[in-house]
Every structure is written in structure tokens, then in C-alpha cells.
Design an enzyme around this catalytic site. Structure first.
Site, PDB file in Angstrom:
ATOM      1  CB  CYS A  66      -0.905  -0.013   1.225  1.00  0.00           C
ATOM      2  SG  CYS A  66      -2.045   1.388   1.253  1.00  0.00           S
ATOM      3  CB  CYS A  70      -1.514   3.842   8.133  1.00  0.00           C
ATOM      4  SG  CYS A  70      -2.536   4.438   6.771  1.00  0.00           S
ATOM      5  CB  CYS A  73      -0.829  -0.296   8.238  1.00  0.00           C
ATOM      6  SG  CYS A  73      -1.662  -1.497   7.202  1.00  0.00           S
ATOM      7  CB  CYS A 110     -15.506  -6.879   6.729  1.00  0.00           C
ATOM      8  SG  CYS A 110     -14.686  -5.308   6.369  1.00  0.00           S
ATOM      9  CB  CYS A 141     -18.537  -4.587   5.804  1.00  0.00           C
ATOM     10  SG  CYS A 141     -17.602  -3.133   6.337  1.00  0.00           S
ATOM     11  CB  CYS A 201     -18.148   0.333   9.109  1.00  0.00           C
ATOM     12  SG  CYS A 201     -17.078  -0.526  10.289  1.00  0.00           S
ATOM     13  NE  ARG A 273     -19.032  -3.602  13.101  1.00  0.00           N
ATOM     14  CZ  ARG A 273     -20.064  -4.427  12.969  1.00  0.00           C
ATOM     15  NH1 ARG A 273     -19.993  -5.649  13.449  1.00  0.00           N
ATOM     16  NH2 ARG A 273     -21.159  -4.055  12.338  1.00  0.00           N
TER      17      ARG A 273
HETATM   18  N1  SAM Z   1      -6.720   0.479   3.235  1.00  0.00           N
HETATM   19  C1  SAM Z   1      -7.993   0.689   3.806  1.00  0.00           C
HETATM   20  C2  SAM Z   1      -8.028   1.831   4.773  1.00  0.00           C
HETATM   21  O1  SAM Z   1      -6.999   2.168   5.312  1.00  0.00           O
HETATM   22  O2  SAM Z   1      -9.104   2.368   4.980  1.00  0.00           O
HETATM   23  C3  SAM Z   1      -8.575  -0.525   4.464  1.00  0.00           C
HETATM   24  C4  SAM Z   1      -7.761  -1.470   5.282  1.00  0.00           C
HETATM   25  S1  SAM Z   1      -7.161  -0.895   6.855  1.00  0.00           S
HETATM   26  C5  SAM Z   1      -6.126  -2.248   7.257  1.00  0.00           C
HETATM   27  C6  SAM Z   1      -8.545  -0.977   7.952  1.00  0.00           C
HETATM   28  C7  SAM Z   1      -8.331  -0.489   9.357  1.00  0.00           C
HETATM   29  O3  SAM Z   1      -7.673  -1.472  10.125  1.00  0.00           O
HETATM   30  C8  SAM Z   1      -7.482   0.744   9.562  1.00  0.00           C
HETATM   31  O4  SAM Z   1      -8.184   1.917   9.323  1.00  0.00           O
HETATM   32  C9  SAM Z   1      -7.100   0.627  11.026  1.00  0.00           C
HETATM   33  O5  SAM Z   1      -8.044   1.293  11.836  1.00  0.00           O
HETATM   34  C10 SAM Z   1      -7.133  -0.874  11.278  1.00  0.00           C
HETATM   35  N2  SAM Z   1      -5.794  -1.404  11.497  1.00  0.00           N
HETATM   36  C11 SAM Z   1      -4.848  -1.601  10.550  1.00  0.00           C
HETATM   37  N3  SAM Z   1      -3.716  -2.087  11.097  1.00  0.00           N
HETATM   38  C12 SAM Z   1      -3.942  -2.199  12.425  1.00  0.00           C
HETATM   39  C13 SAM Z   1      -3.159  -2.631  13.523  1.00  0.00           C
HETATM   40  N4  SAM Z   1      -1.909  -3.017  13.372  1.00  0.00           N
HETATM   41  N5  SAM Z   1      -3.709  -2.632  14.748  1.00  0.00           N
HETATM   42  C14 SAM Z   1      -4.999  -2.211  14.917  1.00  0.00           C
HETATM   43  N6  SAM Z   1      -5.774  -1.790  13.906  1.00  0.00           N
HETATM   44  C15 SAM Z   1      -5.271  -1.769  12.680  1.00  0.00           C
HETATM   45  C1  DTB Z   2     -11.529  -2.294  11.616  1.00  0.00           C
HETATM   46  O1  DTB Z   2     -11.713  -1.218  12.213  1.00  0.00           O
HETATM   47  N1  DTB Z   2     -10.624  -3.168  11.970  1.00  0.00           N
HETATM   48  C2  DTB Z   2     -10.606  -4.300  11.057  1.00  0.00           C
HETATM   49  C3  DTB Z   2     -11.705  -3.919  10.039  1.00  0.00           C
HETATM   50  N2  DTB Z   2     -12.213  -2.688  10.558  1.00  0.00           N
HETATM   51  C4  DTB Z   2     -11.335  -3.767   8.627  1.00  0.00           C
HETATM   52  C5  DTB Z   2      -9.240  -4.525  10.516  1.00  0.00           C
HETATM   53  C6  DTB Z   2      -8.247  -4.828  11.618  1.00  0.00           C
HETATM   54  C7  DTB Z   2      -6.918  -5.070  11.017  1.00  0.00           C
HETATM   55  C8  DTB Z   2      -5.906  -5.423  12.047  1.00  0.00           C
HETATM   56  C9  DTB Z   2      -4.536  -5.554  11.505  1.00  0.00           C
HETATM   57  C10 DTB Z   2      -4.347  -6.624  10.482  1.00  0.00           C
HETATM   58  O2  DTB Z   2      -4.878  -7.751  10.636  1.00  0.00           O
HETATM   59  O3  DTB Z   2      -3.627  -6.371   9.530  1.00  0.00           O
HETATM   60 FE1  SF4 Z   3      -2.861   1.152   3.392  1.00  0.00          FE
HETATM   61 FE2  SF4 Z   3      -2.759  -0.010   5.770  1.00  0.00          FE
HETATM   62 FE3  SF4 Z   3      -3.121   2.598   5.608  1.00  0.00          FE
HETATM   63 FE4  SF4 Z   3      -5.100   0.940   4.816  1.00  0.00          FE
HETATM   64  S1  SF4 Z   3      -4.305   1.165   6.895  1.00  0.00           S
HETATM   65  S2  SF4 Z   3      -4.356   2.763   3.755  1.00  0.00           S
HETATM   66  S3  SF4 Z   3      -3.875  -0.741   4.013  1.00  0.00           S
HETATM   67  S4  SF4 Z   3      -1.274   1.475   4.937  1.00  0.00           S
END
Ligand code: SAM
Ligand code: DTB
Ligand code: SF4
Length: 333
Positions: A66, A70, A73, A110, A141, A201, A273
Site C-alpha cells: 500500500c 499509516c 499498518c 468484510c 462490508c 462503519c 465492535r
Molecule cells: N486500506 C484501507 C483503509 O486504510 O481504509 C482498508 C484497510 S485498513 C487495514 C482498515 C483499518 O484497520 C485501519 O483503518 C485501522 O483502523 C485498522 N488497522 C490496521 N492495522 C492495524 C493494527 N496493526 N492494529 C490495529 N488496527 C489496525
Molecule cells: C476495523 O476497524 N478493523 C478491522 C476492520 N475494521 C477492517 C481490521 C483490523 C486489522 C488489524 C490488523 C491486520 O490484521 O492487519
Molecule cells: Fe494502506 Fe494499511 Fe493505511 Fe489501509 S491502513 S491505507 S492498508 S497502509
């Protein structure tokens, strides 16, 4: 009324409001713990059966690589993590995974993609997977990054019930976590989603080094949106080696419960959630979250790229608490 007591009717707290001030939300966080949880539990009962939990299952339909940065992530190409990038899955494979999730008792599915935004060239595949998952009778979702208005309309037409797009933290802390997009960008996509008639959401993450004021700031943003999010995920940071937030100090369990309780109080009709982080939570902490108003969990051994308690552990948790999975979609906020 008991003499010398100020009468505080539960319905005062249970009615949705959109005029919350940040100071009021911060004050809720300062409430004595037992009083806060009691109030949140009371409001929870006003709108939901407190013994029912919505079971949702996630699938990463496009993993890694990506362009966003963030700091939490595993899927950002800016950081060296163990996550392997892969291409967008075929719709049939996604639909098969959704069917397996449904067979395992999930009521909502989702689909997540590690994108900054959706490209029109991918829309045929995305709409096919959404239509196929919807046809299974699951609540759908998706979380694919930023969307234009036209893309949101196309996803809605395919059968998308919810779009996940988190604000993640309070506006003042956002730039400390992400530099490749702004809070305003996030709010614009939420507007496109809402205008297309898709339920929102939207939630965030705790444990990224933010202050309690930032946590209140996130919930204040959500509570003052034109419509409260129908679904409000609270993630406890899953620390990912290689990311800037890998060594963040975890939040205390009581603070996580406070976050859930305040979410329940300011968005009383939202499905709240417990999203990421149950893997490192005790059963007792999760039970406190359910008492404080959480009424959904993600099930399955994986979230998107990280681990989640397996079904055996979750089946035992629900059974020991004498709670039951929701069988139909909860009413919308
Ligand atoms: N790329 C899209 C976005 O950022 O909206 C969708 C996927 S992103 C992985 C979805 C959500 O997962 C993020 O907005 C964040 O709140 C949560 N998330 C991602 N990595 C995480 C982590 N290591 N621990 C907790 N929550 C996480
Ligand atoms: C949300 O708030 N948390 C979920 C779902 N909506 C998409 C994703 C959590 C991702 C946690 C980190 C991972 O598994 O990469
Ligand atoms: Fe990309 Fe992860 Fe950020 Fe979603 S949360 S935009 S997958 S870097």
C-alpha cells in the site's frame, strides 16, 4: 424518586445526540469506572439485546504494497514488515471464503484491500465479489480506501451494505500517525459513502501513543457526524514489527473499556465492535467490554494480516458468558 438523589433517567442518555462538545466527551472519560460502565450498560439495553453479539469475519482480498504510510499498518510499502504483498483475489475465491464464514456462523463479511483509493479498472471484480457475498445472505462490508461518489454508487448498486473507513484517532493526533492523507480526505470519502446510501462503519485505534483527549477527539468527531456511524469499530493496536508504532506502550485494559463505554454513550444506537486486539485481551477484559456496550467481534483465526482468537476460544467465551450470536442484522442507527 429517592430523597436527596437527582433523578437521572436512563433515556436521557439513550437518545442519540449530534451536539456533543469535546469537553462533554472528555468528561465522560473522567467518570468513575463503575458509574461509566453502569451508564453504558443501561444505554446498551435501551437499543440492543445485551446477550447478543454480531459475529463478523474479515478477508484481505488484496494484501500489502500500500502506498499510504499509516504508522500502525503491516501493509504499507513504506515499512519493512513480514507481510507479503499479493494481487486482488478473484471474485469466486472471495465468495467461497464468505460461504465458509457463513457456515462457521458469521453473519457479516468484510472485504479489505490495501489501497490508497479504488481504481475504476478494479470495479468489475469488486462489484462481482460484493454481489456474490450479498447473495449468500451475509451483511456485506468493504474497506478499500478512498472512494469517489460514482464508485460509492457502483458499490451500493452491487449490494454493499457498509463501507469501513476509519478516522483512526482524534484530528490533532492524525498527522503523527499518517502523512500521506489528511483527516479531511477521510471525511470526504465518508460523505461520498453516506450520499450513496451505504451505511458507514467508522472507528479507530487506541494504543498509538495518543492522549485521552485524542481518544475523546475521535469519539467527538464520530458523535457529531451528520449521521452516527451505524458500525463503530474500536481497534487495540496490534503492534507490527517494522512499523513506526511497533514499540508503542499498550493502553491499560480499563482505558480500553472506557473507550468502549464512551463510544456506546455518544453513539447509543451504533453497533460497537471490539475489532483488532482481542488476541492479547483476557476473556475477563472482553466480558467487561460486552458489559460496557460492545456488541460485535471479528471471528476467525485471522483479521486481515494478524492473528485473532480462534473459533474454539470464541465459542467457549460465548458459551461461558451465555451470550449468543446475532442471527439477523441489527437495526440501523
Ligand atoms: N486500506 C484501507 C483503509 O486504510 O481504509 C482498508 C484497510 S485498513 C487495514 C482498515 C483499518 O484497520 C485501519 O483503518 C485501522 O483502523 C485498522 N488497522 C490496521 N492495522 C492495524 C493494527 N496493526 N492494529 C490495529 N488496527 C489496525
Ligand atoms: C476495523 O476497524 N478493523 C478491522 C476492520 N475494521 C477492517 C481490521 C483490523 C486489522 C488489524 C490488523 C491486520 O490484521 O492487519
Ligand atoms: Fe494502506 Fe494499511 Fe493505511 Fe489501509 S491502513 S491505507 S492498508 S497502509
Amino acid at each position: 424518586m429517592i430523597a436527596n438523589c437527582v433523578e437521572t433517567s436512563a433515556t436521557d442518555f439513550a437518545l442519540p445526540r449530534h451536539d456533543w462538545t469535546l469537553a462533554e466527551v472528555e468528561a465522560l472519560f473522567e467518570t468513575p469506572f463503575t458509574e461509566l460502565v453502569f451508564r453504558a450498560a443501561d444505554v446498551h439495553r435501551r437499543w440492543f439485546d445485551p446477550t447478543a453479539l454480531q459475529l463478523s469475519q474479515l478477508l484481505s482480498v488484496k494484501t500489502g504494497g500500500c502506498p499510504e504510510d499509516c504508522g500502525y499498518c503491516s501493509q504499507s510499502q513504506h515499512f519493512k514488515t513480514a507481510t507479503q504483498a499479493s494481487k486482488l483475489m478473484e471474485a469466486d475465491a472471495v465468495i467461497a471464503a464468505a460461504a465458509a464464514a457463513r457456515a462457521g456462523g458469521a453473519q457479516r463479511f468484510c472485504m479489505g484491500a490495501a489501497w490508497r483509493d479504488v481504481k475504476d479498472r478494479d470495479l468489475p471484480k469488486l462489484t462481482a465479489m460484493i454481489a456474490g457475498v450479498k447473495a449468500l445472505g451475509l451483511e456485506t462490508c468493504a474497506t478499500f480506501g478512498m472512494l469517489t461518489k460514482d464508485q460509492a454508487v457502483a458499490l451500493k448498486a452491487a449490494g454493499l451494505d457498509f463501507y469501513n473507513h476509519n478516522l483512526d484517532t482524534g484530528p490533532d493526533y492524525y498527522a503523527s500517525v499518517v502523512s500521506t492523507r489528511t483527516y479531511h480526505d477521510r471525511l470526504e470519502t465518508l460523505t461520498a459513502v453516506r450520499d450513496a446510501g451505504i451505511s458507514i462503519c467508522c472507528g479507530g485505534i487506541v494504543g498509538m501513543g495518543e492522549s485521552r483527549r485524542d481518544r475523546a477527539g475521535l469519539l467527538h468527531q464520530l458523535a457529531t457526524l451528520p449521521r452516527h456511524p451505524d458500525s463503530l469499530p474500536i481497534n487495540d493496536l496490534m503492534p507490527i514489527p517494522g512499523t513506526p508504532l511497533a514499540d508503542s506502550t499498550p493502553v491499560d485494559g480499563f482505558e480500553f473499556v472506557r473507550m468502549i463505554a464512551v463510544a456506546r454513550l455518544v453513539c447509543p444506537k451504533s453497533v460497537v465492535r471490539i475489532a483488532a486486539g482481542r488476541e492479547h485481551m483476557s476473556r475477563e477484559l472482553q466480558a467487561l467490554c460486552f458489559l460496557a456496550g460492545a456488541n460485535s467481534i471479528f471471528v476467525g483465526a485471522r483479521l486481515l494480516t494478524t492473528n485473532n482468537p480462534g473459533r474454539n476460544a470464541d465459542d467457549a467465551l460465548l458459551s461461558d458468558l451465555k451470550m449468543r450470536p446475532m442471527t439477523t442484522a441489527p437495526a440501523l442507527a
